[in-house]
Design an enzyme around this catalytic site. Structure first.
Site, PDB file in Angstrom:
ATOM      1  N   TRP A  51       0.840  -1.201   0.000  1.00  0.00           N
ATOM      2  CA  TRP A  51       0.000   0.000   0.000  1.00  0.00           C
ATOM      3  C   TRP A  51       0.872   1.246   0.000  1.00  0.00           C
ATOM      4  CZ3 TRP A  51       0.464  -3.334   4.051  1.00  0.00           C
ATOM      5  CH2 TRP A  51       0.523  -2.865   5.349  1.00  0.00           C
ATOM      6  N   ASP A  52       0.801   2.129   1.001  1.00  0.00           N
ATOM      7  CA  ASP A  52       1.492   3.431   0.905  1.00  0.00           C
ATOM      8  C   ASP A  52       2.912   3.289   0.347  1.00  0.00           C
ATOM      9  OD1 ASP A  52      -0.756   3.938   2.397  1.00  0.00           O
ATOM     10  OD2 ASP A  52       0.260   5.165   3.878  1.00  0.00           O
ATOM     11  N   ALA A 122       3.866   5.031   7.219  1.00  0.00           N
ATOM     12  CA  ALA A 122       4.443   5.731   6.069  1.00  0.00           C
ATOM     13  C   ALA A 122       5.485   6.789   6.405  1.00  0.00           C
ATOM     14  CB  ALA A 122       3.331   6.359   5.254  1.00  0.00           C
ATOM     15  N   ARG A 202       2.003  11.490  12.193  1.00  0.00           N
ATOM     16  CA  ARG A 202       2.696  10.490  11.369  1.00  0.00           C
ATOM     17  C   ARG A 202       3.023  11.005   9.960  1.00  0.00           C
ATOM     18  NH1 ARG A 202      -2.707   7.855  11.863  1.00  0.00           N
ATOM     19  NH2 ARG A 202      -3.817   8.047   9.892  1.00  0.00           N
ATOM     20  N   ASP A 203       3.580  10.118   9.174  1.00  0.00           N
ATOM     21  CA  ASP A 203       3.821  10.290   7.738  1.00  0.00           C
ATOM     22  C   ASP A 203       4.814  11.415   7.429  1.00  0.00           C
ATOM     23  OD1 ASP A 203       1.903   8.339   7.709  1.00  0.00           O
ATOM     24  OD2 ASP A 203       0.367   9.507   6.680  1.00  0.00           O
ATOM     25  N   GLU A 275      -3.682  13.075   5.347  1.00  0.00           N
ATOM     26  CA  GLU A 275      -2.638  12.047   5.359  1.00  0.00           C
ATOM     27  C   GLU A 275      -1.542  12.292   4.324  1.00  0.00           C
ATOM     28  OE1 GLU A 275      -3.922   8.515   7.284  1.00  0.00           O
ATOM     29  OE2 GLU A 275      -5.344   8.248   5.644  1.00  0.00           O
TER      30      GLU A 275
HETATM   31  C1  FRU Z   1      -2.563   6.005   4.680  1.00  0.00           C
HETATM   32  C2  FRU Z   1      -2.187   5.621   6.098  1.00  0.00           C
HETATM   33  C3  FRU Z   1      -0.990   6.439   6.549  1.00  0.00           C
HETATM   34  C4  FRU Z   1      -0.333   5.533   7.538  1.00  0.00           C
HETATM   35  C5  FRU Z   1      -0.586   4.173   6.940  1.00  0.00           C
HETATM   36  C6  FRU Z   1      -0.720   3.053   7.930  1.00  0.00           C
HETATM   37  O1  FRU Z   1      -2.960   4.932   3.883  1.00  0.00           O
HETATM   38  O2  FRU Z   1      -3.261   5.797   6.962  1.00  0.00           O
HETATM   39  O3  FRU Z   1      -1.351   7.686   7.079  1.00  0.00           O
HETATM   40  O4  FRU Z   1       1.009   5.850   7.674  1.00  0.00           O
HETATM   41  O5  FRU Z   1      -1.767   4.280   6.180  1.00  0.00           O
HETATM   42  O6  FRU Z   1      -0.895   1.827   7.275  1.00  0.00           O
END
Ligand code: FRU
Length: 434
Positions: A51-52, A122, A202-203, A275
Site C-alpha cells: 500500500w502506501d 508511512a 505520522r507520515d 494524510e
Molecule cells: C494512509 C495511512 C498512513 C499511515 C498508513 C498506515 O494509507 O493511513 O497515514 O502511515 O496508512 O498503514
C-alpha cells in the site's frame, strides 16, 4: 550547495480548510480518475500486500537513480493476511526497477526488530548528496508492548547505503534509528488529548525548499481543541475533527535535526485526517497535497476518498484550496475505494500521481460491509498492489485529470510520456498508456 540558514521561528497561523470550501466537494469530470482494473502483468509482489508507497529521492526532490535503478519504498504485509489487519503488522520493504515499470522486491529495509515502533507506517526516503540513505518513518505503537497501541512518533533511520551488483540493488544497513519528533501538546495534539476518531502524528515527508535551500519535514497531525473552546461555534462534535498538516524545520540542514513549527494548514471542524502531506513546486507555486477519506469528514460534509491540495506562493504562504474545494483526484462513484494514499511528483508540464490499488468490485458495499465478508472474498476484493499512475494538468489554482499510465509506472523526468488526445480545450485520455 543548499544554504542552511536557520529556519524562521514560526508563529505564523495555519491556513484553514474551511467548511464553506469543503461543502462544495463534488465529483466533477476534472477530478475523477478512470476505473482501475487488476494489472495485466505481474503485480509488484505475489508475496505481500503493498500500500502506501514513496520514492527514494535526491535532496532536491528528484527521483534518485543508482546505476540505472530507481527505488520505491512501500508499506507491506503478508499477502494472505486480511487486508483490514495489515496496518497492525506493516513492514517497510523496498522495490527497485531499471525501467520504472517492472519492480523487483529487495526485501525489508530494516533488520527484524531494529526499527522503533511495534510496526512502521508511512514516511519518505532521502538519498543525500554523500550517498547516505535516510528513511523517515512513523513508529506506531511500541516495540516491546504486549498490546497493540496507536501512539505515533516520527523516526529516522540514517546511515544506510545503496549498493548494486550483477544481481540488482540492495539498501544496506546498518541504520541508526532515532525518534526525531513527538507531539508537543500545544501545536500538535498528543494521543491523550484526542477526542477524535483516529489520532494522527505520522507520515514524515522530507522537503528541501528550492527557493531558500531550507530543509523541512512535513507530517500529518491534529490541532488541539480544548474542551469548552469556541472553535466551530462551540460545537463539540465538529471540534473532534481537527486534522492538520504539520511541519518541522532543520536549523542546520542536518537530516536528523528537527524542530517543530506551527502547522501549515488545519481542518478544524472539517476533517480528522490529512494524510501523507507533500509538496510539488511548479512555476514558483507550492502545491501542497494530502490524502483523505470520505469517513473522516466532519458531520455535514460529504467528501470522498481522494487526493486533496492547496497552493501558495511560498511554503509558509497563504494556502488556497485547489479547484475551490481542495479536491484534486478521486475515485469514480461506482468504484469509490479503488485507490488511496496518493503521492504526487512533477514530470515536465504535468504532475504525476502514484497510489495503491485498494478495494474494487464492491458492488455498492461499504468498507464496513467488506469486513464482514468471508476471508477469501475480502482478499479477492483488495488490490494490494500499485495502482495506475495518474496524470494531472495544472494551471495556477486549477488541476485536472488527463489520464493514466500503467500500474506502478514511475517515469524519470527525461522519459517522454504517451501523447494525450484533445477533448474540447482540454486533453484527456481516459485509457491507459505506458
Ligand atoms: C494512509 C495511512 C498512513 C499511515 C498508513 C498506515 O494509507 O493511513 O497515514 O502511515 O496508512 O498503514
Amino acid at each position: 550547495m543548499p544554504i542552511y540558514e536557520p529556519a524562521p521561528d514560526g508563529g505564523e497561523a495555519a491556513a484553514a480548510w474551511t467548511r464553506a470550501q469543503a461543502e462544495g466537494l463534488a465529483r466533477s469530470d476534472d477530478v475523477v480518475a478512470p476505473v482501475v482494473y487488476p494489472p495485466e502483468s505481474e503485480p509488484v509482489s505475489d508475496d505481500v500486500h503493498v500500500w502506501d508507497t514513496w520514492l527514494l529521492r535526491n535532496r532536491d526532490g528528484s527521483v534518485a537513480t543508482v546505476d540505472g535503478y530507481r527505488v520505491i519504498l512501500s508499506l507491506t504485509a503478508p499477502a494472505d493476511m486480511l487486508p483490514g489487519k495489515r496496518h497492525d503488522v506493516a513492514t517497510i520493504r523496498y522495490f527497485y526497477s531499471a525501467d520504472g515499470t517492472q519492480w523487483h522486491d529487495g526485501g525489508p529495509v530494516f533488520e527484524d526488530g531494529a526499527a522503533f515502533g511495534a510496526r512502521q507506517w508511512a514516511g519518505s526516503a532521502l538519498l543525500d548528496d554523500d550517498g547516505t540513505v535516510y528513511v523517515y518513518y512513523t513508529a506506531a505503537g511500541h516495540r516491546d508492548a504486549e498490546e497493540l497501541t496507536y501512539e505515533q512518533r516520527i523516526a529516522v533511520a540514517g546511515g544506510g547505503r545503496v549498493e548494486t551488483d550483477a544481481d540488482g540493488l540492495r539498501i544496506a544497513g546498518p541504520f541508526d534509528h532515532e525518534v526525531i519528533l513527538e507531539p508537543d501538546g500545544e501545536r500538535y495534539e498528543r494521543e491523550a488529548q484526542s477526542r477524535g476518531m483516529i489520532y494522527t502524528f505520522r507520515d514524515p515527508w522530507f522537503f528541501e525548499d528550492p527557493e531558500t535551500g531550507r530543509t523541512y519535514l512535513l507530517f500529518e497531525g491534529n490541532t488541539p481543541v480544548p474542551e469548552g473552546s469556541d472553535a466551530c461555534g462551540g460545537d463539540a462534535e465538529r471540534q473532534a475533527f481537527n486534522g492538520s498538516i504539520g511541519v518541522a524545520a532543520s536549523p542546520t540542514g542536518d537530516p536528523t535535526d528537527w524542530e517543530l513549527r506551527p502547522p501549515l494548514v488545519d481542518a478544524v471542524g472539517v476533517n480528522q485526517e490529512l494524510e501523507r502531506p507533500h509538496v510539488v513546486v511548479r512555476d514558483g507555486r507550492y502545491y501542497l497535497f494530502f490524502s483523505s477519506h470520505d469517513h473522516t469528514f466532519a458531520p455535514g460534509i460529504d467528501g470522498f476518498d481522494g487526493l486533496y491540495g492547496f497552493v501558495a506562493d511560498s511554503l509558509r504562504g497563504d494556502y488556497r484550496p485547489l479547484n475551490d474545494t481542495g479536491l484534486v483526484l478521486t475515485n469514480p462513484g461506482n468504484a469509490p475505494y479503488q485507490a488511496y494514499s496518493w503521492m504526487a511528483f512533477p514530470h515536465g508540464d504535468e504532475i504525476l500521481v502514484q497510489s495503491f490499488f485498494n478495494y474494487y468490485d464492491l458492488g455498492g458495499l461499504s468498507l464496513d460491509d467488506v469486513g464482514h465478508l468471508a476471508p477469501e472474498e475480502q482478499l479477492r476484493k483488495f488490490g494490494g498492489t500499485l495502482a495506475p499512475t495518474a496524470r494531472l494538468g495544472y494551471d495556477g489554482d486549477r488541476t485536472w485529470v488527463r489520464g493514466t499510465l500503467a500500474h506502478g509506472r514511475i517515469p524519470l523526468g527525461s522519459e517522454e510520456l504517451p501523447p494525450l488526445s484533445p477533448v474540447g480545450d482540454r486533453e484527456s485520455t481516459r485509457g491507459y498508456g505506458r
